[in-house]
Design a protein around this motif. Structure first.
Motif, PDB file in Angstrom:
ATOM      1  N   SER A   3       0.929  -0.958   0.042  1.00  0.00           N
ATOM      2  CA  SER A   3       0.005  -0.176   0.089  1.00  0.00           C
ATOM      3  C   SER A   3       0.868   1.192   0.008  1.00  0.00           C
ATOM      4  O   SER A   3       0.400   2.369  -0.704  1.00  0.00           O
ATOM      5  CB  SER A   3      -0.965   0.014   1.239  1.00  0.00           C
ATOM      6  OG  SER A   3      -0.144   0.058   2.415  1.00  0.00           O
ATOM      7  N   ALA A   4       2.089   1.316   0.910  1.00  0.00           N
ATOM      8  CA  ALA A   4       2.836   2.436   0.628  1.00  0.00           C
ATOM      9  C   ALA A   4       3.342   2.580  -0.866  1.00  0.00           C
ATOM     10  O   ALA A   4       3.556   3.843  -1.245  1.00  0.00           O
ATOM     11  CB  ALA A   4       4.023   2.192   1.543  1.00  0.00           C
ATOM     12  N   ILE A   5       3.788   1.532  -1.364  1.00  0.00           N
ATOM     13  CA  ILE A   5       4.242   1.886  -2.738  1.00  0.00           C
ATOM     14  C   ILE A   5       3.370   2.289  -3.678  1.00  0.00           C
ATOM     15  O   ILE A   5       3.455   3.258  -4.493  1.00  0.00           O
ATOM     16  CB  ILE A   5       4.674   0.395  -3.443  1.00  0.00           C
ATOM     17  CG1 ILE A   5       6.159  -0.072  -2.621  1.00  0.00           C
ATOM     18  CG2 ILE A   5       4.932   0.481  -5.010  1.00  0.00           C
ATOM     19  CD1 ILE A   5       6.882  -1.431  -2.933  1.00  0.00           C
ATOM     20  N   VAL A   6       2.162   1.688  -3.798  1.00  0.00           N
ATOM     21  CA  VAL A   6       0.920   2.153  -4.495  1.00  0.00           C
ATOM     22  C   VAL A   6       0.520   3.757  -4.159  1.00  0.00           C
ATOM     23  O   VAL A   6       0.311   4.736  -5.095  1.00  0.00           O
ATOM     24  CB  VAL A   6      -0.182   1.256  -4.209  1.00  0.00           C
ATOM     25  CG1 VAL A   6      -1.701   1.947  -5.041  1.00  0.00           C
ATOM     26  CG2 VAL A   6      -0.133   0.049  -4.781  1.00  0.00           C
ATOM     27  N   LEU A   7       0.477   4.061  -2.727  1.00  0.00           N
ATOM     28  CA  LEU A   7       0.235   5.506  -2.715  1.00  0.00           C
ATOM     29  C   LEU A   7       1.405   6.343  -2.953  1.00  0.00           C
ATOM     30  O   LEU A   7       1.322   7.447  -3.387  1.00  0.00           O
ATOM     31  CB  LEU A   7       0.189   5.670  -1.052  1.00  0.00           C
ATOM     32  CG  LEU A   7      -1.000   5.267  -0.277  1.00  0.00           C
ATOM     33  CD1 LEU A   7      -0.778   5.316   1.193  1.00  0.00           C
ATOM     34  CD2 LEU A   7      -2.044   6.085  -0.949  1.00  0.00           C
ATOM     35  N   LEU A   9       3.351   5.960  -5.534  1.00  0.00           N
ATOM     36  CA  LEU A   9       2.817   5.847  -7.240  1.00  0.00           C
ATOM     37  C   LEU A   9       1.445   6.856  -7.298  1.00  0.00           C
ATOM     38  O   LEU A   9       1.793   7.612  -8.404  1.00  0.00           O
ATOM     39  CB  LEU A   9       2.499   4.445  -7.679  1.00  0.00           C
ATOM     40  CG  LEU A   9       3.529   3.503  -7.938  1.00  0.00           C
ATOM     41  CD1 LEU A   9       3.100   2.118  -8.486  1.00  0.00           C
ATOM     42  CD2 LEU A   9       4.322   4.347  -9.419  1.00  0.00           C
ATOM     43  N   ILE A  10       0.772   6.958  -6.606  1.00  0.00           N
ATOM     44  CA  ILE A  10      -0.503   7.975  -6.966  1.00  0.00           C
ATOM     45  C   ILE A  10       0.065   9.349  -6.542  1.00  0.00           C
ATOM     46  O   ILE A  10      -0.140  10.053  -7.321  1.00  0.00           O
ATOM     47  CB  ILE A  10      -1.600   7.373  -5.982  1.00  0.00           C
ATOM     48  CG1 ILE A  10      -1.994   6.192  -6.316  1.00  0.00           C
ATOM     49  CG2 ILE A  10      -2.712   8.633  -5.878  1.00  0.00           C
ATOM     50  CD1 ILE A  10      -3.309   5.497  -5.389  1.00  0.00           C
ATOM     51  N   ILE A  11       0.928   9.404  -5.514  1.00  0.00           N
ATOM     52  CA  ILE A  11       1.409  10.934  -5.256  1.00  0.00           C
ATOM     53  C   ILE A  11       2.343  11.240  -6.381  1.00  0.00           C
ATOM     54  O   ILE A  11       2.138  12.372  -7.027  1.00  0.00           O
ATOM     55  CB  ILE A  11       2.157  10.760  -3.983  1.00  0.00           C
ATOM     56  CG1 ILE A  11       1.129  10.648  -2.748  1.00  0.00           C
ATOM     57  CG2 ILE A  11       3.055  12.182  -3.656  1.00  0.00           C
ATOM     58  CD1 ILE A  11       1.900  10.421  -1.352  1.00  0.00           C
ATOM     59  N   GLY A  12       3.382  10.352  -6.955  1.00  0.00           N
ATOM     60  CA  GLY A  12       3.998  10.757  -8.164  1.00  0.00           C
ATOM     61  C   GLY A  12       3.084  11.046  -9.273  1.00  0.00           C
ATOM     62  O   GLY A  12       3.489  12.292  -9.954  1.00  0.00           O
ATOM     63  N   PHE A  13       2.247  10.372  -9.746  1.00  0.00           N
ATOM     64  CA  PHE A  13       1.459  10.499 -10.936  1.00  0.00           C
ATOM     65  C   PHE A  13       0.456  11.957 -10.546  1.00  0.00           C
ATOM     66  O   PHE A  13       0.277  12.842 -11.489  1.00  0.00           O
ATOM     67  CB  PHE A  13       0.376   9.560 -10.962  1.00  0.00           C
ATOM     68  CG  PHE A  13       0.894   8.619 -12.011  1.00  0.00           C
ATOM     69  CD1 PHE A  13       0.840   8.617 -13.310  1.00  0.00           C
ATOM     70  CD2 PHE A  13       1.395   7.388 -11.595  1.00  0.00           C
ATOM     71  CE1 PHE A  13       1.667   7.689 -14.110  1.00  0.00           C
ATOM     72  CE2 PHE A  13       1.981   6.374 -12.369  1.00  0.00           C
ATOM     73  CZ  PHE A  13       2.034   6.588 -13.612  1.00  0.00           C
ATOM     74  N   MET A  14       0.235  12.373  -9.267  1.00  0.00           N
ATOM     75  CA  MET A  14      -0.540  13.516  -8.781  1.00  0.00           C
ATOM     76  C   MET A  14       0.459  14.690  -9.382  1.00  0.00           C
ATOM     77  O   MET A  14       0.020  15.897  -9.876  1.00  0.00           O
ATOM     78  CB  MET A  14      -0.706  13.594  -7.589  1.00  0.00           C
ATOM     79  CG  MET A  14      -2.249  12.665  -7.183  1.00  0.00           C
ATOM     80  SD  MET A  14      -2.804  12.784  -5.606  1.00  0.00           S
ATOM     81  CE  MET A  14      -2.975  14.298  -5.277  1.00  0.00           C
ATOM     82  N   ILE A  15       1.851  14.528  -8.928  1.00  0.00           N
ATOM     83  CA  ILE A  15       2.823  15.826  -8.909  1.00  0.00           C
ATOM     84  C   ILE A  15       3.026  15.946 -10.528  1.00  0.00           C
ATOM     85  O   ILE A  15       3.102  16.965 -11.156  1.00  0.00           O
ATOM     86  CB  ILE A  15       4.008  15.362  -8.137  1.00  0.00           C
ATOM     87  CG1 ILE A  15       4.016  15.403  -6.893  1.00  0.00           C
ATOM     88  CG2 ILE A  15       5.271  16.083  -8.680  1.00  0.00           C
ATOM     89  CD1 ILE A  15       4.860  14.851  -5.875  1.00  0.00           C
ATOM     90  N   LEU A  16       3.168  14.777 -11.360  1.00  0.00           N
ATOM     91  CA  LEU A  16       3.173  14.812 -12.729  1.00  0.00           C
ATOM     92  C   LEU A  16       2.028  15.459 -13.355  1.00  0.00           C
ATOM     93  O   LEU A  16       2.384  16.338 -14.098  1.00  0.00           O
ATOM     94  CB  LEU A  16       3.421  13.409 -13.126  1.00  0.00           C
ATOM     95  CG  LEU A  16       3.525  13.208 -14.960  1.00  0.00           C
ATOM     96  CD1 LEU A  16       4.741  14.069 -15.215  1.00  0.00           C
ATOM     97  CD2 LEU A  16       3.750  11.918 -15.232  1.00  0.00           C
ATOM     98  N   GLY A  17       1.077  15.259 -12.914  1.00  0.00           N
ATOM     99  CA  GLY A  17      -0.305  16.018 -13.302  1.00  0.00           C
ATOM    100  C   GLY A  17      -0.148  17.160 -13.233  1.00  0.00           C
ATOM    101  O   GLY A  17      -0.653  18.193 -14.126  1.00  0.00           O
ATOM    102  N   TYR A  18       0.206  17.650 -12.142  1.00  0.00           N
ATOM    103  CA  TYR A  18       0.185  19.074 -11.610  1.00  0.00           C
ATOM    104  C   TYR A  18       1.332  19.740 -12.667  1.00  0.00           C
ATOM    105  O   TYR A  18       0.833  20.944 -13.057  1.00  0.00           O
ATOM    106  CB  TYR A  18       0.683  19.352 -10.219  1.00  0.00           C
ATOM    107  CG  TYR A  18       0.769  20.730  -9.750  1.00  0.00           C
ATOM    108  CD1 TYR A  18      -0.224  21.442  -9.463  1.00  0.00           C
ATOM    109  CD2 TYR A  18       2.107  21.162  -9.481  1.00  0.00           C
ATOM    110  CE1 TYR A  18      -0.015  22.713  -8.989  1.00  0.00           C
ATOM    111  CE2 TYR A  18       2.421  22.524  -9.181  1.00  0.00           C
ATOM    112  CZ  TYR A  18       1.213  23.243  -8.941  1.00  0.00           C
ATOM    113  OH  TYR A  18       1.374  24.720  -8.542  1.00  0.00           O
ATOM    114  N   PHE A  19       2.279  19.150 -12.705  1.00  0.00           N
ATOM    115  CA  PHE A  19       3.267  20.098 -13.621  1.00  0.00           C
ATOM    116  C   PHE A  19       2.972  19.973 -15.218  1.00  0.00           C
ATOM    117  O   PHE A  19       3.060  20.894 -15.902  1.00  0.00           O
ATOM    118  CB  PHE A  19       4.933  19.508 -13.464  1.00  0.00           C
ATOM    119  CG  PHE A  19       5.388  19.859 -12.309  1.00  0.00           C
ATOM    120  CD1 PHE A  19       5.690  21.135 -11.793  1.00  0.00           C
ATOM    121  CD2 PHE A  19       5.877  18.941 -11.029  1.00  0.00           C
ATOM    122  CE1 PHE A  19       6.218  21.547 -10.800  1.00  0.00           C
ATOM    123  CE2 PHE A  19       6.292  19.266 -10.105  1.00  0.00           C
ATOM    124  CZ  PHE A  19       6.407  20.766  -9.696  1.00  0.00           C
TER     125      PHE A  19
END
Length: 69
Positions: A3-7, A9-19
């Motif tokens: 679950s930590a790895i998936v979280l 990944l989700i945070i990483g994709f959110m940051i990518l989406g923001y930029f």
């Protein structure tokens, strides 16, 4: 641990989406006209679809047995 790895990944994709959203705003400049605003909205919807697809694809490749139970 999964679950930590998936979280992360989700945070990483959110940051990518923001930029990517900031970049789209600079490229399209949606405040200049209504047509540009509509094109920006469509671009953002497409970006959300693509990022969601890649996020599910990556999680599916990391944990293939968790998707099929």
């Amino acid at each position: 641990m999964r679950s930590a790895i998936v979280l992360l990944l989700i945070i990483g994709f959110m940051i990518l989406g923001y930029f990517l959203n900031i970049w789209l705003q600079k490229m399209i400049k949606p405040r200049q006209s209504f047509g540009r605003l509509l094109f920006y909205f469509l671009s953002v919807m497409f970006l959300v679809f693509i990022l969601s697809f890649f996020m599910v694809f990556v999680v599916g490749k990391l944990y293939p047995t968790e998707l099929i139970k």
